[in-house]
Write a protein that holds these residues in place. Structure first.
Motif, PDB file in Angstrom:
ATOM      1  N   UNK A  84       0.825  -1.276  -0.051  1.00 20.93           N
ATOM      2  CA  UNK A  84      -0.007   0.049  -0.063  1.00 20.93           C
ATOM      3  C   UNK A  84       0.779   1.285  -0.011  1.00 20.93           C
ATOM      4  N   UNK A  85       1.821   1.354   0.886  1.00 26.35           N
ATOM      5  CA  UNK A  85       3.132   2.395   0.651  1.00 26.35           C
ATOM      6  C   UNK A  85       3.810   2.493  -0.655  1.00 26.35           C
ATOM      7  N   UNK A  86       4.148   1.407  -1.083  1.00 29.74           N
ATOM      8  CA  UNK A  86       4.527   1.457  -2.346  1.00 29.74           C
ATOM      9  C   UNK A  86       3.595   2.001  -3.677  1.00 29.74           C
ATOM     10  N   UNK A  87       2.303   1.574  -3.566  1.00 25.97           N
ATOM     11  CA  UNK A  87       1.496   1.833  -4.360  1.00 25.97           C
ATOM     12  C   UNK A  87       1.293   3.372  -4.511  1.00 25.97           C
ATOM     13  N   UNK A  88       1.500   4.132  -3.374  1.00 23.73           N
ATOM     14  CA  UNK A  88       1.249   5.531  -3.429  1.00 23.73           C
ATOM     15  C   UNK A  88       2.224   6.120  -4.206  1.00 23.73           C
ATOM     16  N   UNK A  89       3.338   5.727  -4.514  1.00 19.26           N
ATOM     17  CA  UNK A  89       4.489   6.136  -4.984  1.00 19.26           C
ATOM     18  C   UNK A  89       4.306   6.005  -6.633  1.00 19.26           C
ATOM     19  N   UNK A  90       3.461   5.114  -7.203  1.00 22.09           N
ATOM     20  CA  UNK A  90       3.335   4.747  -8.697  1.00 22.09           C
ATOM     21  C   UNK A  90       2.224   5.592  -9.091  1.00 22.09           C
ATOM     22  N   UNK A  91       2.249   5.669 -10.473  1.00 24.62           N
ATOM     23  CA  UNK A  91       1.410   6.564 -11.221  1.00 24.62           C
ATOM     24  C   UNK A  91       0.105   5.885 -11.089  1.00 24.62           C
ATOM     25  N   UNK A  92      -0.804   6.883 -10.477  1.00 21.28           N
ATOM     26  CA  UNK A  92      -2.157   6.368 -10.572  1.00 21.28           C
ATOM     27  C   UNK A  92      -3.266   7.301 -10.987  1.00 21.28           C
ATOM     28  N   UNK A  93      -2.794   8.494 -11.433  1.00 21.61           N
ATOM     29  CA  UNK A  93      -3.738   9.368 -12.163  1.00 21.61           C
ATOM     30  C   UNK A  93      -3.003   9.898 -13.348  1.00 21.61           C
ATOM     31  N   UNK A  94      -3.705   9.630 -14.425  1.00 23.02           N
ATOM     32  CA  UNK A  94      -3.618   9.929 -15.868  1.00 23.02           C
ATOM     33  C   UNK A  94      -4.429  10.893 -16.485  1.00 23.02           C
ATOM     34  N   UNK A  95      -4.049  11.850 -17.398  1.00 25.46           N
ATOM     35  CA  UNK A  95      -4.932  12.591 -18.167  1.00 25.46           C
ATOM     36  C   UNK A  95      -4.213  12.813 -19.356  1.00 25.46           C
ATOM     37  N   UNK A  96      -4.845  12.687 -20.619  1.00 22.73           N
ATOM     38  CA  UNK A  96      -4.437  13.084 -22.025  1.00 22.73           C
ATOM     39  C   UNK A  96      -5.022  13.981 -22.546  1.00 22.73           C
ATOM     40  N   UNK A  97      -4.513  14.927 -23.267  1.00 23.00           N
ATOM     41  CA  UNK A  97      -5.340  15.904 -24.081  1.00 23.00           C
ATOM     42  C   UNK A  97      -4.622  16.052 -25.480  1.00 23.00           C
ATOM     43  N   UNK A  98      -5.435  15.699 -26.674  1.00 24.17           N
ATOM     44  CA  UNK A  98      -4.803  15.928 -27.968  1.00 24.17           C
ATOM     45  C   UNK A  98      -5.377  17.243 -28.516  1.00 24.17           C
ATOM     46  N   UNK A  99      -4.532  17.982 -29.130  1.00 25.99           N
ATOM     47  CA  UNK A  99      -5.106  19.258 -29.636  1.00 25.99           C
ATOM     48  C   UNK A  99      -4.209  19.797 -30.879  1.00 25.99           C
ATOM     49  N   UNK A 100      -4.769  20.774 -31.616  1.00 28.02           N
ATOM     50  CA  UNK A 100      -4.125  21.332 -32.622  1.00 28.02           C
ATOM     51  C   UNK A 100      -3.116  22.358 -32.316  1.00 28.02           C
ATOM     52  N   UNK A 121       2.347  14.035  -7.412  1.00 33.01           N
ATOM     53  CA  UNK A 121       3.679  14.160  -7.896  1.00 33.01           C
ATOM     54  C   UNK A 121       4.020  13.455  -9.301  1.00 33.01           C
ATOM     55  N   UNK A 122       4.639  13.856 -10.203  1.00 36.87           N
ATOM     56  CA  UNK A 122       4.975  13.309 -11.353  1.00 36.87           C
ATOM     57  C   UNK A 122       5.498  14.196 -12.473  1.00 36.87           C
ATOM     58  N   UNK A 123       4.832  13.977 -13.807  1.00 31.58           N
ATOM     59  CA  UNK A 123       5.403  14.771 -14.942  1.00 31.58           C
ATOM     60  C   UNK A 123       4.267  14.998 -15.780  1.00 31.58           C
ATOM     61  N   UNK A 124       4.405  16.152 -16.541  1.00 32.57           N
ATOM     62  CA  UNK A 124       3.677  16.441 -17.844  1.00 32.57           C
ATOM     63  C   UNK A 124       4.561  16.236 -18.866  1.00 32.57           C
ATOM     64  N   UNK A 125       4.033  15.169 -19.881  1.00 27.06           N
ATOM     65  CA  UNK A 125       4.700  15.252 -21.258  1.00 27.06           C
ATOM     66  C   UNK A 125       3.959  15.952 -22.231  1.00 27.06           C
ATOM     67  N   UNK A 126       4.624  16.853 -22.986  1.00 29.38           N
ATOM     68  CA  UNK A 126       3.903  17.639 -24.058  1.00 29.38           C
ATOM     69  C   UNK A 126       4.690  17.561 -25.424  1.00 29.38           C
ATOM     70  N   UNK A 127       4.022  17.079 -26.456  1.00 31.04           N
ATOM     71  CA  UNK A 127       4.478  17.182 -27.781  1.00 31.04           C
ATOM     72  C   UNK A 127       3.876  17.818 -28.671  1.00 31.04           C
ATOM     73  N   UNK A 128       4.483  18.927 -29.162  1.00 26.43           N
ATOM     74  CA  UNK A 128       4.053  19.871 -30.072  1.00 26.43           C
ATOM     75  C   UNK A 128       4.594  19.410 -31.433  1.00 26.43           C
ATOM     76  N   UNK A 129       3.411  19.189 -32.495  1.00 26.44           N
ATOM     77  CA  UNK A 129       3.673  18.499 -33.748  1.00 26.44           C
ATOM     78  C   UNK A 129       3.521  19.941 -34.581  1.00 26.44           C
ATOM     79  N   UNK A 130       4.583  20.139 -35.248  1.00 28.23           N
ATOM     80  CA  UNK A 130       4.409  21.172 -36.278  1.00 28.23           C
ATOM     81  C   UNK A 130       4.904  20.865 -37.841  1.00 28.23           C
ATOM     82  N   UNK A 131       4.489  21.288 -38.881  1.00 30.86           N
ATOM     83  CA  UNK A 131       4.767  20.965 -40.374  1.00 30.86           C
ATOM     84  C   UNK A 131       6.182  20.430 -40.314  1.00 30.86           C
ATOM     85  N   UNK A 132       7.197  21.062 -40.079  1.00 31.06           N
ATOM     86  CA  UNK A 132       8.610  21.007 -40.168  1.00 31.06           C
ATOM     87  C   UNK A 132       9.365  20.369 -38.947  1.00 31.06           C
TER      88      UNK A 132
END
Length: 167
Positions: A84-100, A121-132
Motif C-alpha cells: 500500500x505504501x509503495x502503491x502511493x508512489x506509483x502512477x495512479x492518475x493519468x490525463x491526456x489531451x490531444x489538440x491542434x 507528484x509526477x510529470x507532464x509530457x507535451x508533444x508539439x507537432x509542427x509541419x517541419x
C-alpha cells in the motif's frame, strides 16, 4: 419379641414405603442413564474422526495451527501495508489531451499527458507537432504544482489528473 410384633403389625406399610422408594430410585436411575446417553452422544460427536488420539493432543494441535495462522496473518498484513505504501508512489492518475497546436497544421497531433502518483507528484509530457518539426517537453510536477510555466492544455491535463482519484 416386641420388635417382631411391631414389624409384623406394620409390615404392609413398610413394604409400601420400600416399594415407593424403589420406584423413586428406578426413576432417578433412568433419568441418570438418559443424561449419560446424551453426554456420551455429545462426546462421540466431539471426538469423531480422531482415530483414537488423546483429545488433549488434538486440542493442542488445533491451538498450534491457530498460532501458525496468526503468524501468517501478521506477515500478510505487513506485506499489504508495504504494498500500500509503495502503491502511493506509483502512477495512479493519468490525463491526456490531444489538440491542434498550430492553425496551419491539419490535425490534432499535438498532445499533453499528465502522469501523477497519489501525492500528485509526477510529470507532464507535451508533444508539439509542427509541419517541419516536432518537439517533446517534460515538466516535473510536485504536489500538483509545476516550477515551470504551463500552457493552457498542460494546466487542463494537470487539473484533470489531480481530480482523478482511485477510490
Amino acid at each position: 419379641m416386641e420388635v417382631v410384633t411391631i414389624l409384623n403389625e406394620f409390615q404392609p406399610y413398610i413394604l409400601i414405603g420400600l416399594s415407593i422408594i424403589v420406584i423413586i430410585l428406578l426413576i432417578v436411575m433412568l433419568s441418570t442413564l438418559r443424561s449419560l446417553n446424551k453426554l456420551e452422544s455429545k462426546y462421540r460427536k466431539l471426538t469423531r474422526g480422531i482415530n483414537n488420539k488423546n483429545l488433549e493432543e488434538i486440542i493442542v494441535n488445533y491451538l498450534d495451527n491457530i498460532d501458525g495462522i496468526k503468524e501468517k496473518t501478521e506477515e500478510v498484513k505487513l506485506k499489504q501495508e508495504q504494498l500500500s505504501h509503495q502503491l502511493k508512489t506509483c502512477i495512479q492518475k493519468v490525463s491526456i489531451l490531444r489538440y491542434k497546436a498550430f492553425e496551419d497544421v491539419g490535425s490534432d497531433l499535438s498532445f499533453s499527458v499528465a502522469l501523477l502518483n497519489d501525492n500528485n507528484d509526477g510529470v507532464i509530457l507535451t508533444g508539439i507537432y509542427g509541419r517541419n518539426d516536432s518537439t517533446v517537453y517534460a515538466k516535473p510536477i510536485d504536489k500538483g504544482i509545476s516550477r515551470y510555466d504551463l500552457s493552457q492544455e498542460e494546466e487542463e491535463v494537470l487539473l484533470d489528473a489531480c481530480n482523478n482519484s482511485n477510490e
